[in-house]
Design a protein around this motif. Structure first.
Motif, PDB file in Angstrom:
ATOM      1  N   PHE A 259       0.847  -1.199   0.000  1.00  0.00           N
ATOM      2  CA  PHE A 259       0.000   0.000   0.000  1.00  0.00           C
ATOM      3  C   PHE A 259       0.878   1.243   0.000  1.00  0.00           C
ATOM      4  CE2 PHE A 259       0.802  -1.040   4.370  1.00  0.00           C
ATOM      5  CZ  PHE A 259       0.794   0.139   5.104  1.00  0.00           C
ATOM      6  N   ALA A 260       0.342   2.299  -0.563  1.00  0.00           N
ATOM      7  CA  ALA A 260       1.107   3.538  -0.743  1.00  0.00           C
ATOM      8  C   ALA A 260       1.246   4.286   0.579  1.00  0.00           C
ATOM      9  CB  ALA A 260       0.437   4.418  -1.790  1.00  0.00           C
ATOM     10  N   THR A 261       2.441   4.765   0.835  1.00  0.00           N
ATOM     11  CA  THR A 261       2.722   5.552   2.046  1.00  0.00           C
ATOM     12  C   THR A 261       3.595   6.749   1.680  1.00  0.00           C
ATOM     13  OG1 THR A 261       4.581   4.063   2.500  1.00  0.00           O
ATOM     14  CG2 THR A 261       2.510   3.609   3.656  1.00  0.00           C
ATOM     15  N   PRO A 262       3.082   7.638   0.830  1.00  0.00           N
ATOM     16  CA  PRO A 262       3.914   8.774   0.382  1.00  0.00           C
ATOM     17  C   PRO A 262       4.336   9.667   1.556  1.00  0.00           C
ATOM     18  CG  PRO A 262       1.598   9.113  -0.175  1.00  0.00           C
ATOM     19  CD  PRO A 262       1.725   7.695   0.283  1.00  0.00           C
ATOM     20  N   GLY A 263       5.604  10.029   1.574  1.00  0.00           N
ATOM     21  CA  GLY A 263       6.112  10.914   2.616  1.00  0.00           C
ATOM     22  C   GLY A 263       6.363  10.252   3.948  1.00  0.00           C
ATOM     23  N   VAL A 264       6.063   8.957   4.081  1.00  0.00           N
ATOM     24  CA  VAL A 264       6.260   8.248   5.345  1.00  0.00           C
ATOM     25  C   VAL A 264       7.700   7.734   5.412  1.00  0.00           C
ATOM     26  CG1 VAL A 264       5.629   6.208   6.681  1.00  0.00           C
ATOM     27  CG2 VAL A 264       3.842   7.592   5.608  1.00  0.00           C
ATOM     28  N   THR A 265       8.463   8.209   6.392  1.00  0.00           N
ATOM     29  CA  THR A 265       9.870   7.783   6.518  1.00  0.00           C
ATOM     30  C   THR A 265      10.228   7.339   7.932  1.00  0.00           C
ATOM     31  OG1 THR A 265      10.584  10.061   6.943  1.00  0.00           O
ATOM     32  CG2 THR A 265      10.618   9.304   4.641  1.00  0.00           C
ATOM     33  N   THR A 266       9.254   7.406   8.859  1.00  0.00           N
ATOM     34  CA  THR A 266       9.551   7.006  10.235  1.00  0.00           C
ATOM     35  C   THR A 266       8.434   6.138  10.788  1.00  0.00           C
ATOM     36  OG1 THR A 266       8.453   8.895  11.296  1.00  0.00           O
ATOM     37  CG2 THR A 266      10.753   9.211  10.620  1.00  0.00           C
ATOM     38  N   ILE A 267       8.733   5.478  11.892  1.00  0.00           N
ATOM     39  CA  ILE A 267       7.723   4.693  12.608  1.00  0.00           C
ATOM     40  C   ILE A 267       6.561   5.588  13.015  1.00  0.00           C
ATOM     41  CG2 ILE A 267       7.293   3.341  14.690  1.00  0.00           C
ATOM     42  CD1 ILE A 267       9.047   1.826  12.736  1.00  0.00           C
ATOM     43  N   GLU A 268       6.882   6.785  13.501  1.00  0.00           N
ATOM     44  CA  GLU A 268       5.852   7.713  13.970  1.00  0.00           C
ATOM     45  C   GLU A 268       4.975   8.194  12.810  1.00  0.00           C
ATOM     46  OE1 GLU A 268       9.092   7.931  14.619  1.00  0.00           O
ATOM     47  OE2 GLU A 268       9.071   7.308  16.728  1.00  0.00           O
ATOM     48  N   ASP A 269       5.583   8.421  11.636  1.00  0.00           N
ATOM     49  CA  ASP A 269       4.805   8.854  10.464  1.00  0.00           C
ATOM     50  C   ASP A 269       3.743   7.824  10.109  1.00  0.00           C
ATOM     51  OD1 ASP A 269       6.333  11.134  10.210  1.00  0.00           O
ATOM     52  OD2 ASP A 269       7.605  10.344   8.597  1.00  0.00           O
ATOM     53  N   LEU A 270       4.134   6.544  10.126  1.00  0.00           N
ATOM     54  CA  LEU A 270       3.203   5.486   9.739  1.00  0.00           C
ATOM     55  C   LEU A 270       2.070   5.364  10.754  1.00  0.00           C
ATOM     56  CD1 LEU A 270       2.822   3.387   7.484  1.00  0.00           C
ATOM     57  CD2 LEU A 270       4.085   1.751   8.894  1.00  0.00           C
TER      58      LEU A 270
END
Length: 570
Positions: A259-270
């Motif tokens: 699944f797409a997660t644009p801009g997600v680069t950290t555990i907290e972002d996700l």
């Protein structure tokens, strides 16, 4: 000793770079002076305490039948290259240059002496009849600390007691280990230190197991993990907690779904953008281990312990750079995972024991801006080895279910069981009763003597200054003369105490009483006797322990017994 005839340069204020209490007091009490970063000159008071601590160490080492030697601080690079840890150790070693003797090879200032002592034993011991042997020394060491700080706690030049045992078998080596372990317990107890003995990582030293003697302290640079009842204690690198129960799906986990997660680069972002809790994520880290990319997997809310990575046996390892990661996996940190074909780009995959068998996890898809859900550790990721890799946290349960506590601490001593790592590399062999050759089984045992001295100050001080335990105090008694007309009586009392084997300092300076009293508290001598006109007219001298608030009037004839009583209780 007369104060006016020695060198005790007390300071009202500590230098600005003295960050912790013991460092400030080390300087303010005139024990030592900084020459350069991590390099200190010991002044008379500090040197007296250092020698007393060394005497305790020697007495306990000798009682444990260790043999004292003195090995060179200057060590040949050729010897280090034969040993098993040169690549890992050279980063902290000072190289000694010799422009006129290049043919002799490079030399190093010794950070420790495993290589030297093993070479010594290889040359002097050939038969099982000459074993066991434990060799020790008290000597200056040199380590090129990148950031020397906290005075003697992390110095570039320091005094260390290092000992090395050599035995014919592993069981005999265990006996030597226990003897040193118990000697260390006695040394620190006699020095007045409260220590915790914790299971520790062997680190660059190698070997099968080790214990660290730590002083709980808020400024310590290491962390220890323990239960309040004392049933478990380990360094943060070695500690393990009971795995947290996790509900597993009753039905078969669906196939991984990208699944797409644009801009997600950290555990907290996700967590924020897609509602995936950290505990349901797999954190993926890539290291270069002996120059080969390795992948490490831990739960999203856990931290990888590099000390536990070190136990995997790599000669060297480091986090891979984003460029190195992209070259191997085609994605940047934040989108990494172990699903799919990642070998041979990744040589090995290690996963923390806590995520073994987990289902329904989320991890990066090795494509920037994409992740996988429904990941099964057993089905979707080819893990080469599950083992404890994470750091534990305060409040987690121990394996026995008791709450774990995490505290900062100062390491003052360390004992290692080395096995045959060094003896095999450096040819330390012995012949058994049948004439067959075997490598000697080794242990090594270190005490940071100068660090221990400062740790004593860190553990024993108040707002006014140091509170020395009697065994390591530079003097047992301080006589404070506040009326010059009574100098003759002060001298007589000084000589009486010295004759009774009490180290005595007479403050005979022409200073105001207030200055003398402040300095008395600052340097922390266990017993203070004040000789002044008022007490003398009342029939004696005032005597008090450094820790006491009240003074006691004692007849001059009873001063010796009063000192003896106070010191027995200090």
């Amino acid at each position: 000793m007369r104060w006016s005839q020695t060198l005790i340069p007390t300071l009202r204020e500590a230098p600005a770079d003295a960050e912790i209490a013991s460092h400030r007091l080390l300087l303010r009490a005139g024990l030592a002076r900084r020459l350069a970063g991590g390099v200190y000159t010991f002044l008379p008071l500090g040197l007296r305490s250092l020698r007393k601590l060394e005497r305790i160490v020697r007495e306990e080492m000798d009682a444990a039948r260790a043999i004292e030697v003195l090995m060179p601080a200057l060590q040949p690079g050729e010897l280090w290259r034969k040993g098993p840890r040169f690549e890992a150790a050279q980063a902290v070693m000072f190289r000694a240059s010799s422009a006129g003797r290049k043919a002799e090879g490079d030399m190093f200032l010794g950070p420790t002496h495993e290589e030297v002592v093993t070479d010594l034993m290889a040359a002097t011991v050939s038969s099982y009849r000459q074993l066991p042997r434990t060799i020790y020394q008290i000597q200056t060491k040199f380590r090129d600390e990148i950031r020397p700080r906290f005075g003697l706690m992390r110095a570039r030049e320091f005094v260390m007691k290092d000992a090395y045992s050599f035995d014919v078998s592993e069981s005999a080596a265990d006996d030597s280990y226990r003897a040193m372990y118990e000697a260390y317990r006695r040394i620190f107890a006699r020095a007045g230190l409260t220590t915790m003995i914790v299971e520790a990582d062997t680190g660059v030293m190698g070997g099968s197991f080790s214990h660290e003697f730590s002083v709980p302290c808020e400024i310590g640079e290491s962390e220890i993990v323990f239960t309040e009842d004392g049933s478990y204690a380990a360094t943060i690198e070695k500690a393990v907690a009971r795995p947290e129960p996790r509900a597993r799906p009753t039905a078969t986990t669906p196939a991984p779904e990208k699944f797409a997660t644009p801009g997600v680069t950290t555990i907290e972002d996700l967590d924020r953008s897609h509602g995936v809790a950290a505990r349901d994520q797999i954190k993926t880290l890539v290291y270069l281990c002996d120059s080969k990319p390795c992948m490490f997997l831990v739960r999203g809310d856990h931290q990888l312990s590099e000390a536990k990575v070190a136990t995997l046996g790599f000669a060297e390892f480091r986090p891979a750079t984003p460029e190195e990661i992209f070259a191997a996996l085609g994605a940047h940190p934040g989108s990494l995972g172990g699903v799919g074909k990642i070998k041979p780009a990744i040589s090995r995959v290690y996963a923390d024991a806590d995520i073994e068998g987990q289902e329904g996890m989320v991890t990066g898809a090795n494509e920037d801006g994409f992740h996988f859900r429904n990941v099964s550790l057993a089905r979707d990721i080819a893990v080469d080895e599950f083992r404890p890799l994470r750091e534990v946290r305060d409040g987690e349960p121990s394996i026995d279910g008791k709450p774990l506590r995490v505290r900062r601490a100062i390491e003052v001593g360390h004992v290692f069981k080395l096995g045959t790592k060094y003896s095999e590399a450096l040819g330390a062999q012995f012949l058994d009763e049948h004439g067959k050759s075997h490598p000697m089984f080794m242990g090594c045992y270190g005490i940071g003597v100068t660090r221990t001295l400062q740790a004593i100050i860190e553990q024993h001080h108040d707002a006014d200054g140091i509170i020395w335990p009697a065994a390591v105090a530079p003097f047992h008694v301080l006589i404070t003369l506040v009326d010059a007309s009574l100098a003759h009586h002060a001298e007589e009392l000084h000589d009486l105490l010295e004759a009774a084997n009490f180290d005595t300092l007479l403050d005979d300076r022409p200073e105001r009483p207030g200055v003398k009293f402040k300095d008395a508290d600052l340097i922390g001598i266990p017993v203070r006797i004040t000789i002044g006109e008022r007490s003398w007219k009342a029939g004696g001298v005032e005597i008090k322990a450094r820790t006491a608030k009240e003074k006691t009037l004692v007849p001059i004839a009873g001063a010796l017994d009063a000192v003896r009583d106070l010191l027995a209780r200090s």
